[in-house]
Write an enzyme that holds these catalytic residues in place. Structure first.
Site, mmCIF file in Angstrom:
data_model
loop_
_atom_site.group_PDB
_atom_site.id
_atom_site.type_symbol
_atom_site.label_atom_id
_atom_site.label_comp_id
_atom_site.label_asym_id
_atom_site.label_seq_id
_atom_site.Cartn_x
_atom_site.Cartn_y
_atom_site.Cartn_z
ATOM 1 N N HIS A 100 0.823 -1.213 0.000
ATOM 2 C CA HIS A 100 0.000 0.000 0.000
ATOM 3 C C HIS A 100 0.858 1.264 0.000
ATOM 4 O O HIS A 100 2.015 1.271 0.431
ATOM 5 C CB HIS A 100 -0.930 0.001 1.219
ATOM 6 C CG HIS A 100 -0.190 0.090 2.527
ATOM 7 N ND1 HIS A 100 0.298 1.272 3.038
ATOM 8 C CD2 HIS A 100 0.162 -0.865 3.416
ATOM 9 C CE1 HIS A 100 0.905 1.049 4.187
ATOM 10 N NE2 HIS A 100 0.845 -0.245 4.437
ATOM 11 N N ARG A 131 -6.108 0.987 4.039
ATOM 12 C CA ARG A 131 -4.996 1.494 3.241
ATOM 13 C C ARG A 131 -4.655 0.552 2.085
ATOM 14 O O ARG A 131 -4.276 1.005 0.997
ATOM 15 C CB ARG A 131 -3.774 1.784 4.106
ATOM 16 C CG ARG A 131 -3.237 0.614 4.923
ATOM 17 C CD ARG A 131 -2.209 1.141 5.935
ATOM 18 N NE ARG A 131 -1.527 0.114 6.717
ATOM 19 C CZ ARG A 131 -1.971 -0.387 7.852
ATOM 20 N NH1 ARG A 131 -3.148 0.012 8.349
ATOM 21 N NH2 ARG A 131 -1.256 -1.271 8.525
ATOM 22 N N GLU A 186 -1.269 -6.506 7.837
ATOM 23 C CA GLU A 186 0.065 -6.269 8.377
ATOM 24 C C GLU A 186 0.232 -7.051 9.675
ATOM 25 O O GLU A 186 -0.776 -7.411 10.315
ATOM 26 C CB GLU A 186 0.246 -4.769 8.648
ATOM 27 C CG GLU A 186 1.580 -4.365 9.248
ATOM 28 C CD GLU A 186 2.769 -4.744 8.378
ATOM 29 O OE1 GLU A 186 3.147 -5.931 8.405
ATOM 30 O OE2 GLU A 186 3.321 -3.862 7.693
ATOM 31 N N HIS A 218 0.565 -5.512 2.683
ATOM 32 C CA HIS A 218 1.450 -4.756 3.567
ATOM 33 C C HIS A 218 2.877 -5.291 3.521
ATOM 34 O O HIS A 218 3.134 -6.394 3.025
ATOM 35 C CB HIS A 218 0.908 -4.820 4.992
ATOM 36 C CG HIS A 218 -0.528 -4.427 5.082
ATOM 37 N ND1 HIS A 218 -0.941 -3.151 5.398
ATOM 38 C CD2 HIS A 218 -1.660 -5.137 4.861
ATOM 39 C CE1 HIS A 218 -2.264 -3.096 5.365
ATOM 40 N NE2 HIS A 218 -2.726 -4.286 5.039
#
Length: 345
Positions: free
Chosen positions: A97, A146, A200, A270
């Site tokens: 991202h 995100r 993440e 991520h």
């Protein structure tokens, strides 16, 4: 017509009498189309039927095969003989991202759900330009905004102008309310699957703390150990090894079967979940992966062919010369690609 309509969606489906089609993309239930269709489709392995209805007709067939060459760009687009000869190649695009609001503030983010900055939006758009000629049949993102913003913004730049649509399976009502009743609209859509397994890694008690202040408090060596070791987690958080266990397991179970079926897949996720997947794709050791750095908003391209993942680096621009550098016509070439730091370990 129905076969063409379902070409972009891989999973198991059920024809439920008068209520349309209900099934799964990966492990995600979806409902598609109004009543009245007769369907013959191709599916990937492992699709499981899921329905609350008792009266239904089930349909299965073998997986369809596609080439990495985008039909929009292929000179043999109208040649049915050539299309039958396409090899079973698939593209896998990985995108970390763009910059988030907490990246900008130098805070540990982990699984806290914060959006992109203006710079992050621009990075996502630039990533989309780089992959604008690479075919995309399915998109996987983490459950965090995100990553989802990055995927959606990237696809606004795509040459085929298909619309990414997040598949909602939170409840029966969510599935019912998000049904698509237009055949033409469905053909111009790309399913987006959001999975927490691609999140993440969870940074535990570091989440929300300033990175520099944390280093000053606990010592640079200790914070570096938490951030860069393979198997040492931060307090009440995940190590990279723990993140890899869930991310790679999800990739093997849900995404790899789509590639085997010839589907072209994009993953927006991520730094640590993608490092974990790259560790699996490139067979890196636990020592090699801890030194792997991924830049925000820079796509990484792999070709999946004959059961192997072939790394191609990052497309440098949306040019035909760059795109055709990875097709079956030039399988060993990296001309037109910036191998750069992302591909050096």
């Amino acid at each position: 017509m129905a076969n063409a309509m379902l070409h972009q969606t891989v999973g198991s489906l059920q024809l439920l009498g008068n209520s349309g089609i209900h099934g799964e993309v990966g492990n995600n239930p979806v409902r598609l189309f109004p009543k009245g269709f007769k369907v013959q489709v191709g599916f990937s392995k492992g699709g499981a039927y899921s329905s609350g209805e008792r009266k239904f007709s089930s349909i299965r067939a073998s997986a369809s095969q596609t080439s990495v060459v985008d039909p929009v760009l292929s000179p043999s687009n109208n040649d049915s003989h050539e299309s039958r000869k396409k090899s079973n190649e698939a593209a896998l695009i990985l995108i970390r991202h763009g910059e988030s609001l907490w990246n900008e503030k130098n805070l540990f983010t982990g699984c806290v759900d914060v959006p992109l900055t203006k710079k992050g939006v621009e990075e996502a758009i630039e990533a989309g330009k780089r992959i604008s000629n690479i075919p995309v049949d399915m998109i996987y993102t983490s459950a965090l905004i995100r990553a989802q913003m990055t995927a959606m913004l990237a696809m606004t730049q795509h040459r085929r102008k298909k619309v990414p649509i997040i598949m909602h399976n939170e409840s029966e009502q969510a599935m019912a309310w998000s049904q698509i009743y237009s055949e033409d609209t469905l053909k111009q859509s790309i399913p987006v699957i959001a999975a927490w397994q691609l999140n993440e890694r969870m940074y535990g008690e570091l989440q929300g703390l300033n990175k520099q202040e944390t280093a000053d408090r606990f010592g640079k060596e200790k914070v570096h150990e938490w951030r860069r070791s393979y198997d040492i987690p931060p307090p009440n958080g995940e190590s990279l090894e723990m993140c890899a266990q869930r991310a790679v397991a999800y990739f093997k179970e849900n995404i790899e079967p789509q590639l085997l079926a010839g589907k072209n897949v994009m993953i927006a996720a991520h730094g640590n979940s993608l490092r974990s997947i790259i560790m699996y794709l490139d067979k890196l050791t636990s020592q090699e992966v801890i030194s792997l750095e991924l830049s925000t908003g820079i796509p990484m391209l792999y070709i999946f062919k004959e059961g192997k993942f072939i790394r191609r680096g990052s497309p440098i621009a949306p040019t035909e010369a760059g795109v055709y550098a990875y097709t079956r016509r030039l399988p060993q070439s990296i001309v037109g690609y910036n191998v750069g730091p992302l591909a050096r370990f």
